[in-house]
Design an enzyme around this catalytic site. Structure first.
Site, PDB file in Angstrom:
ATOM      1  N   SER A 123       0.840  -1.391   0.075  1.00 13.86           N
ATOM      2  CA  SER A 123      -0.092  -0.064  -0.052  1.00 13.86           C
ATOM      3  C   SER A 123       0.795   1.338   0.121  1.00 13.86           C
ATOM      4  O   SER A 123       0.135   2.338  -0.107  1.00 13.86           O
ATOM      5  CB  SER A 123      -0.863   0.032   1.150  1.00 13.86           C
ATOM      6  OG  SER A 123      -2.256  -0.579   0.952  1.00 13.86           O
ATOM      7  N   LYS A 171       0.280   3.477  -3.166  1.00 17.80           N
ATOM      8  CA  LYS A 171      -0.913   4.264  -3.259  1.00 17.80           C
ATOM      9  C   LYS A 171      -0.698   5.816  -3.147  1.00 17.80           C
ATOM     10  O   LYS A 171      -1.271   6.646  -3.613  1.00 17.80           O
ATOM     11  CB  LYS A 171      -1.909   4.012  -1.983  1.00 17.80           C
ATOM     12  CG  LYS A 171      -2.579   2.644  -2.018  1.00 17.80           C
ATOM     13  CD  LYS A 171      -3.600   2.123  -1.247  1.00 17.80           C
ATOM     14  CE  LYS A 171      -4.387   0.783  -1.514  1.00 17.80           C
ATOM     15  NZ  LYS A 171      -3.937  -0.290  -0.970  1.00 17.80           N
ATOM     16  N   TYR A 181      -3.886  -1.804 -10.379  1.00 17.43           N
ATOM     17  CA  TYR A 181      -3.554  -1.609  -8.824  1.00 17.43           C
ATOM     18  C   TYR A 181      -2.658  -2.961  -8.326  1.00 17.43           C
ATOM     19  O   TYR A 181      -1.907  -2.680  -7.731  1.00 17.43           O
ATOM     20  CB  TYR A 181      -5.028  -1.858  -8.318  1.00 17.43           C
ATOM     21  CG  TYR A 181      -5.054  -2.157  -6.847  1.00 17.43           C
ATOM     22  CD1 TYR A 181      -4.926  -0.923  -5.628  1.00 17.43           C
ATOM     23  CD2 TYR A 181      -5.503  -3.195  -6.303  1.00 17.43           C
ATOM     24  CE1 TYR A 181      -4.765  -1.057  -4.769  1.00 17.43           C
ATOM     25  CE2 TYR A 181      -5.350  -3.465  -4.888  1.00 17.43           C
ATOM     26  CZ  TYR A 181      -5.074  -2.490  -4.067  1.00 17.43           C
ATOM     27  OH  TYR A 181      -4.896  -2.649  -2.632  1.00 17.43           O
ATOM     28  N   TYR A 211      -3.985   2.794   7.891  1.00 22.40           N
ATOM     29  CA  TYR A 211      -4.987   2.109   8.314  1.00 22.40           C
ATOM     30  C   TYR A 211      -5.619   2.726   9.440  1.00 22.40           C
ATOM     31  O   TYR A 211      -5.784   3.936   9.669  1.00 22.40           O
ATOM     32  CB  TYR A 211      -4.586   0.715   8.467  1.00 22.40           C
ATOM     33  CG  TYR A 211      -3.760   0.018   7.523  1.00 22.40           C
ATOM     34  CD1 TYR A 211      -4.249  -0.231   5.955  1.00 22.40           C
ATOM     35  CD2 TYR A 211      -2.476  -0.380   7.849  1.00 22.40           C
ATOM     36  CE1 TYR A 211      -3.612  -0.577   5.098  1.00 22.40           C
ATOM     37  CE2 TYR A 211      -1.655  -0.890   6.712  1.00 22.40           C
ATOM     38  CZ  TYR A 211      -1.818  -1.021   5.425  1.00 22.40           C
ATOM     39  OH  TYR A 211      -1.259  -1.533   4.495  1.00 22.40           O
ATOM     40  N   VAL A 249       1.608  -3.620   3.753  1.00 19.26           N
ATOM     41  CA  VAL A 249       1.293  -4.977   4.593  1.00 19.26           C
ATOM     42  C   VAL A 249       2.308  -5.992   4.434  1.00 19.26           C
ATOM     43  O   VAL A 249       2.834  -6.864   4.690  1.00 19.26           O
ATOM     44  CB  VAL A 249      -0.063  -5.817   4.265  1.00 19.26           C
ATOM     45  CG1 VAL A 249      -1.108  -5.061   4.704  1.00 19.26           C
ATOM     46  CG2 VAL A 249       0.001  -6.004   2.935  1.00 19.26           C
TER      47      VAL A 249
HETATM   48  N1  GLU Z   1      -2.458  -5.470  -2.282  1.00 20.56           N
HETATM   49  C1  GLU Z   1      -3.026  -5.288  -0.946  1.00 20.56           C
HETATM   50  C2  GLU Z   1      -4.380  -5.464  -1.007  1.00 20.56           C
HETATM   51  O1  GLU Z   1      -5.113  -5.124  -1.934  1.00 20.56           O
HETATM   52  C3  GLU Z   1      -2.771  -4.047  -0.461  1.00 20.56           C
HETATM   53  C4  GLU Z   1      -2.672  -4.352   0.993  1.00 20.56           C
HETATM   54  C5  GLU Z   1      -1.980  -3.109   1.915  1.00 20.56           C
HETATM   55  O2  GLU Z   1      -0.735  -3.123   1.793  1.00 20.56           O
HETATM   56  O3  GLU Z   1      -2.741  -2.390   2.499  1.00 20.56           O
HETATM   57  O4  GLU Z   1      -5.155  -5.916  -0.270  1.00 20.56           O
END
Ligand code: GLU
Length: 303
Positions: A63, A66, A187, A239, A257
């Site tokens: 993530s 992002k 994504y 998060y 994650v």
């Molecule tokens: N590729 C992970 C998902 O879509 C991202 C998770 C993350 O690092 O928050 O669940």
């Protein structure tokens, strides 16, 4: 300030925390990662670059990508992105369907999965080869150790039922315009970017530098946009633990994650930490402690 001694000291001091978290296993390709890793890299705007431990080993940034996704979209379409995604903390799990349903397909922010899918959809309007162009973008941030781990892409595609549901739900509400599979492909590639702590710290320096890549002078974002990205990182980057991170660490940043965390001190530096064991919120146990000790010992934060 000389950071090497501080980083070395913290690297040794947090080792006792190994064993307190769990490696992410809901993505099968991540489940086999060696849990006992700890890398730290600090890169300052005046050129100091210090590192400790596994700082040159590549890991799945998940993530953290992002932020690149958002920065590239803001670079192309400006603040228009915020017509389709909000800027409020979600206070819900990063892949919550319930909240999206209540809010009629408009994700709370660009750093939850639904928000990143909308941003990826925007990028598909403008990029012919989104996966190649994303890597090229990160490369321009002076990071040359970046690549995709295709096994992670495949693994996420095989088990990403919730992401698919989020995409389809937003498509039903008109907030995804492209084919959902194409959006998911872009994504998942972003999530599967592999970088080291050194590469991450370097590539985030533009957010510590008012939107300009130090060294090359390339302007990625306006100063105002860079401020906005930092504000969203502070409020939404961790998060359901964003408040606690701001309280204990006091820096804008983003976690993933894969166990990575990158944070910036505007006007000063970027710091990246990687350690795969996660707490119950999905943030690196050792990573958070390293950053807390770093801002405490250096006396530097945004507050
Ligand atoms: N590729 C992970 C998902 O879509 C991202 C998770 C993350 O690092 O928050 O669940």
């Amino acid at each position: 300030m000389k950071y090497q001694a501080i980083i070395d000291e913290i690297h040794a001091e947090v080792q006792y925390l190994f064993g307190r978290g769990n490696v992410a296993d809901y993505i099968p390709a991540l489940a086999g990662v060696d849990a006992r890793k700890l890398g730290i890299a600090v890169h300052t705007l005046d050129g100091e670059c210090v590192e400790a431990g596994d700082s040159r080993e590549r890991f799945s940034i998940q993530s953290i990508s992002k932020v690149f996704n958002l920065a590239l979209a803001m670079r192309i379409v400006g603040d228009e992105v915020f017509g389709r995604v909000g800027v409020e903390p979600s206070g819900n799990p990063f892949n919550s369907l319930v909240q999206l349903e209540q809010e009629k397909g408009i994700p709370r922010n660009p750093f939850i999965n639904a928000g990143a899918l909308v941003i990826a959809d925007i990028l598909l309007d403008h990029l012919d080869r989104p996966n190649e162009e994303m890597l090229a973008f990160v490369g321009k941030l002076r990071c040359d150790d970046v690549r995709y781990d295709e096994s992670v892409v495949e693994s996420e595609k095989a088990c990403g039922f919730v992401n698919k549901a989020l995409g389809n739900f937003m498509k039903a509400h008109g907030n995804i315009t492209h084919d959902v599979e194409a959006v998911l492909d872009a994504y998942y590639h972003q999530c599967a970017i592999e970088m080291s702590c050194v590469g991450l710290a370097t590539s985030f320096l533009f957010l510590a530098n008012g939107g300009v890549v130090p060294g090359t002078g390339m302007r990625v974002l306006t100063a105002s946009q860079a401020k906005r990205v930092n504000a969203i990182m502070l409020t939404c980057g961790f998060y359901d633990e964003a408040g606690s991170f701001a309280y204990h660490v006091g820096l804008p940043g983003k976690s993933g994650v894969g166990g990575g965390i990158v944070a910036v001190i505007p006007g000063l530096l970027a710091i990246a930490v990687w350690s795969p064991e996660l707490n119950r919120y999905g943030n690196s146990v050792l990573g958070i402690k390293v950053l807390e000790l770093f801002t405490t010992r250096t006396g530097k934060s945004v507050f």
